[in-house]
Design a protein around this motif. Structure first.
Motif, short mmCIF file in Angstrom:
data_model
loop_
_atom_site.label_atom_id
_atom_site.label_comp_id
_atom_site.label_asym_id
_atom_site.label_seq_id
_atom_site.Cartn_x
_atom_site.Cartn_y
_atom_site.Cartn_z
N GLN A 183 12.57 7.23 37.03
CA GLN A 183 13.54 8.33 37.11
C GLN A 183 14.69 8.12 36.13
N ILE A 198 21.46 15.43 37.85
CA ILE A 198 20.09 15.91 37.79
C ILE A 198 19.19 14.71 37.56
N PRO A 200 15.36 13.94 36.60
CA PRO A 200 13.94 14.10 36.25
C PRO A 200 13.17 12.84 36.62
N SER A 201 12.04 13.01 37.33
CA SER A 201 11.34 11.87 37.93
C SER A 201 9.84 11.99 37.75
N ILE A 225 5.32 15.26 38.38
CA ILE A 225 6.74 15.30 38.02
C ILE A 225 7.54 15.94 39.14
N SER A 226 8.71 15.39 39.38
CA SER A 226 9.63 15.94 40.37
C SER A 226 11.03 16.00 39.73
N ILE A 227 11.77 17.07 40.01
CA ILE A 227 13.12 17.23 39.49
C ILE A 227 14.10 17.21 40.66
#
Length: 316
Positions: A183, A198, A200-201, A225-227
């Motif tokens: 992340q 924020i 982004p991960s 992907i996860s945000i």
């Protein structure tokens, strides 16, 4: 004899000299300001986590942070036959425990923290690294702080416990027990009362049980992907509103009735050098390796849990 003409000449000379001296003073001030170091922004957030989400903060150099975290059961559950009675019987979910975690985080430097922990959910032992790469400046010449967070988890649970007795499981491949999370944390202290970030991960699990989202026909995937989004709003000198949310990009999580995006909302209270975060969330897990892929409860159904964390920092 001093004539009017001479007086005007002397006055003009004095004003010109004063202007020159003032200009020199201003130039000196500018030169001094250039030499002064630009101040960094500190305490963008007060703790290492908002609710579920990591913050930009790290453990101070040569300090050890020991944490005990607890995530209780659902306060309410609309899916149950008699949800109100169940809520009373479980005392608002306090009798149950979705996850319990013990962890140690050590500040190698003021900007690098390493950690190890163990979570009850999925019986995961994890190691983590947080590295603060950039620091925001007070004059906004650098408007953000930037950190990298990484965690590797290893589950020592029995295959039948997690995956309902699937035969081709961890015993055939030890690597199936591993999962990885990476992340970027991009944060900014907008002013004295507002901090935002924020995240982004990327989440990857070496082994997953094949699951189908019947609403759109998509299957669960190993990596996705996860945000994340997080914030802190200072309401008074000692009270702040906090919240974070993760949006899982993969189609499996879109319009899914059995897998949801984790949301946490609550308050942060400062008392005598200690910070208490009191929040509610639909996520059952305490670390990203658990709550990002395995949140199966919904705020809309009242499937919300209360959690707390007790921490103690030691100077080594």
């Amino acid at each position: 004899m001093i004539t009017l003409k001479n007086s005007l000449f002397i006055l003009a000379l004095a004003l010109y000299s004063g202007a020159c001296f003032s200009q020199d003073d201003l130039l000196d001030l500018v030169t001094e300001n250039k030499d002064e170091p630009v101040q960094k922004v500190y305490a963008t957030f007060k703790t290492m986590r908002i609710g579920n989400a990591q913050t930009i903060e790290t453990v101070k150099k040569k300090h050890l942070d020991f944490r005990t975290s607890h995530r209780f059961g659902n306060i309410y559950n609309a899916d149950l036959p008699n949800p109100i009675n169940t809520t009373g019987q479980t005392f608002l979910g306090f009798e149950g425990a979705n996850d319990i975690r013990f962890s140690f985080d050590y500040g190698v430097t003021d900007d690098i923290t390493i950690g190890i922990g163990r979570s009850r959910m999925n019986h995961i032992v994890d190691g983590s690294l947080k590295w603060k790469i950039l620091k925001q400046t007070a004059n906004f010449s650098m408007p953000i702080s930037l950190a990298f967070f990484s965690s590797t988890g290893y589950t020592h649970d029995l295959p039948s416990t997690i995956y309902s007795g699937i035969v081709k499981d961890f015993e055939t491949n030890e690597l199936h027990r591993l999962n990885y999370f990476n992340q970027l944390i991009i944060a900014s202290k907008i002013n004295n009362w507002l901090s935002l970030e924020i995240l982004p991960s990327y989440m990857h699990r070496n082994f997953i049980k094949e699951k189908l989202n019947t609403n759109n026909g998509s299957y669960d995937v190993n990596g996705f992907i996860s945000i994340g989004f997080g914030g802190r709003v200072k309401l008074t000198k000692r009270l702040s509103f906090i919240g974070d949310y993760f949006y899982n990009v993969t189609p499996f999580y879109q319009n899914n009735i059995k897998a949801f995006n984790p949301l946490a909302l609550g308050f942060e209270i400062e008392t005598g050098g200690h910070v208490f975060s009191l929040f509610f969330t639909n996520a059952g897990g305490l670390i990203e390796n658990n709550f990002i892929p395995y949140t199966t409860d919904s705020w809309a159904k009242g499937q919300v849990k209360f959690g707390f964390c007790i921490s103690r920092t030691f100077a080594l």
